[in-house]
Enzyme design. Sequence first.
Site, mmCIF file in Angstrom:
data_model
loop_
_atom_site.group_PDB
_atom_site.id
_atom_site.type_symbol
_atom_site.label_atom_id
_atom_site.label_comp_id
_atom_site.label_asym_id
_atom_site.label_seq_id
_atom_site.Cartn_x
_atom_site.Cartn_y
_atom_site.Cartn_z
ATOM 1 N N GLY A 46 17.607 12.424 -38.243
ATOM 2 C CA GLY A 46 16.978 12.965 -37.063
ATOM 3 C C GLY A 46 17.966 12.253 -36.136
ATOM 4 O O GLY A 46 18.755 13.129 -36.558
ATOM 5 N N GLU A 47 17.625 12.348 -34.813
ATOM 6 C CA GLU A 47 18.572 11.652 -34.164
ATOM 7 C C GLU A 47 18.968 10.032 -33.505
ATOM 8 O O GLU A 47 17.825 9.919 -33.510
ATOM 9 C CB GLU A 47 18.008 12.542 -32.806
ATOM 10 C CG GLU A 47 19.764 13.131 -31.450
ATOM 11 C CD GLU A 47 20.946 12.829 -32.446
ATOM 12 O OE1 GLU A 47 20.715 14.142 -32.635
ATOM 13 O OE2 GLU A 47 21.760 12.196 -32.010
ATOM 14 N N SER A 48 19.607 9.968 -34.192
ATOM 15 C CA SER A 48 19.888 8.296 -34.158
ATOM 16 C C SER A 48 20.102 7.684 -32.709
ATOM 17 O O SER A 48 19.325 6.172 -32.729
ATOM 18 C CB SER A 48 20.949 7.898 -34.965
ATOM 19 O OG SER A 48 22.672 8.402 -34.732
ATOM 20 N N CYS A 78 20.353 9.166 -43.127
ATOM 21 C CA CYS A 78 21.390 9.951 -41.910
ATOM 22 C C CYS A 78 21.051 8.945 -40.772
ATOM 23 O O CYS A 78 21.769 8.617 -40.925
ATOM 24 C CB CYS A 78 20.843 11.683 -42.580
ATOM 25 S SG CYS A 78 22.373 13.603 -41.678
ATOM 26 N N ARG A 105 29.210 8.492 -37.103
ATOM 27 C CA ARG A 105 28.191 9.417 -36.793
ATOM 28 C C ARG A 105 29.103 10.538 -36.612
ATOM 29 O O ARG A 105 30.098 11.297 -35.862
ATOM 30 C CB ARG A 105 27.220 9.148 -35.292
ATOM 31 C CG ARG A 105 26.527 8.235 -35.023
ATOM 32 C CD ARG A 105 26.218 7.857 -33.900
ATOM 33 N NE ARG A 105 25.211 9.434 -33.524
ATOM 34 C CZ ARG A 105 24.828 9.889 -33.083
ATOM 35 N NH1 ARG A 105 25.959 9.447 -32.084
ATOM 36 N NH2 ARG A 105 23.871 10.686 -32.128
ATOM 37 N N ILE A 134 23.168 17.084 -42.947
ATOM 38 C CA ILE A 134 23.369 18.044 -41.587
ATOM 39 C C ILE A 134 23.565 17.720 -40.768
ATOM 40 O O ILE A 134 23.538 16.448 -39.975
ATOM 41 C CB ILE A 134 21.802 18.597 -41.219
ATOM 42 C CG1 ILE A 134 21.680 19.028 -42.432
ATOM 43 C CG2 ILE A 134 21.356 18.932 -40.295
ATOM 44 C CD1 ILE A 134 19.674 18.968 -42.644
ATOM 45 N N ARG A 135 25.408 17.533 -39.552
ATOM 46 C CA ARG A 135 25.483 16.436 -38.731
ATOM 47 C C ARG A 135 25.831 15.474 -39.347
ATOM 48 O O ARG A 135 25.167 14.356 -38.580
ATOM 49 C CB ARG A 135 24.922 16.795 -37.485
ATOM 50 C CG ARG A 135 25.696 17.131 -36.198
ATOM 51 C CD ARG A 135 25.508 17.875 -35.208
ATOM 52 N NE ARG A 135 24.170 17.429 -35.008
ATOM 53 C CZ ARG A 135 24.035 16.653 -33.481
ATOM 54 N NH1 ARG A 135 25.048 15.726 -33.454
ATOM 55 N NH2 ARG A 135 22.950 16.310 -33.540
ATOM 56 N N HIS A 171 20.613 14.166 -47.406
ATOM 57 C CA HIS A 171 19.022 14.431 -46.411
ATOM 58 C C HIS A 171 18.308 14.580 -47.860
ATOM 59 O O HIS A 171 17.972 15.831 -48.596
ATOM 60 C CB HIS A 171 18.620 15.991 -45.522
ATOM 61 C CG HIS A 171 18.729 15.168 -44.585
ATOM 62 N ND1 HIS A 171 18.216 14.373 -43.575
ATOM 63 C CD2 HIS A 171 19.818 15.872 -43.764
ATOM 64 C CE1 HIS A 171 18.208 14.585 -42.799
ATOM 65 N NE2 HIS A 171 19.622 15.517 -42.713
ATOM 66 N N GLU A 173 15.390 13.798 -48.542
ATOM 67 C CA GLU A 173 14.340 14.540 -47.835
ATOM 68 C C GLU A 173 13.927 16.071 -48.330
ATOM 69 O O GLU A 173 12.701 16.029 -48.268
ATOM 70 C CB GLU A 173 13.407 13.716 -46.942
ATOM 71 C CG GLU A 173 14.391 14.037 -45.785
ATOM 72 C CD GLU A 173 15.356 13.801 -45.593
ATOM 73 O OE1 GLU A 173 16.075 12.982 -47.093
ATOM 74 O OE2 GLU A 173 15.885 13.705 -44.836
#
Length: 215
Positions: A46-48, A78, A105, A134-135, A171, A173
Amino acid sequence: MKIGVLALQGDFIEHINILERLKVKAISVRRLDELKDLDGLIFPGGESTAIASLMHSFNFFKSFKELVQTGLPIMGTCAGMVLMAKKITHSNIPPLGFMDMEVKRNAFGRQVASFETELIIPTLGEKPFPAVFIRAPLILDTGPEVEILASLDSGTIVAARQGTKLAIAFHPELGSDLRLHRYFLEIVATHKLIGQGSIQTGANKTNCKVPISVD
Ligand code: GLN
């Protein structure tokens, strides 16, 4: 076996879906009391920064630090991996320090630089793992107790384990290859058996196999 998936932000549903395919009871964790009686915990991608800020708002930091001292198995993917590190380079995110590693990151560039690769993860066997980045972050450095599970051809470390903790930069998942989740569930099952006094020595070793039900 009951696995919690931190569900403050990010792709927690995808983790829950995989756990259900593996016939494991999975719950989304949004409140502190939902951490009770878990056998393992997953920090999703997600977005840490957003996850860390929500963790702070809901007072999760202290509970996580306490939980980790119990040896609770935790897998971070991630953004989840970023949160588990001892040191996060160039970031104000307060690190949880679950694993003795330094992470960077957004290490591969912006969203458009996201990529997919066939990754060799020796502990999972010879068949490459379809890894979606992903990023994504990368692992810059690891302490002596950290086992490196996978690196890119460039040598960049992208998966590691320290005891019952698992850090994955990509990822698992998002695909249909269940091996990394299964591997985590083996760690959980082994830890549970040790807690019950059923087995004692060598149980944390990478290759220890404890059967779990899979489809
Ligand atoms: N770049 C994100 C972060 O550091 C992680 C992206 C992801 O989880 N796919 O929070």
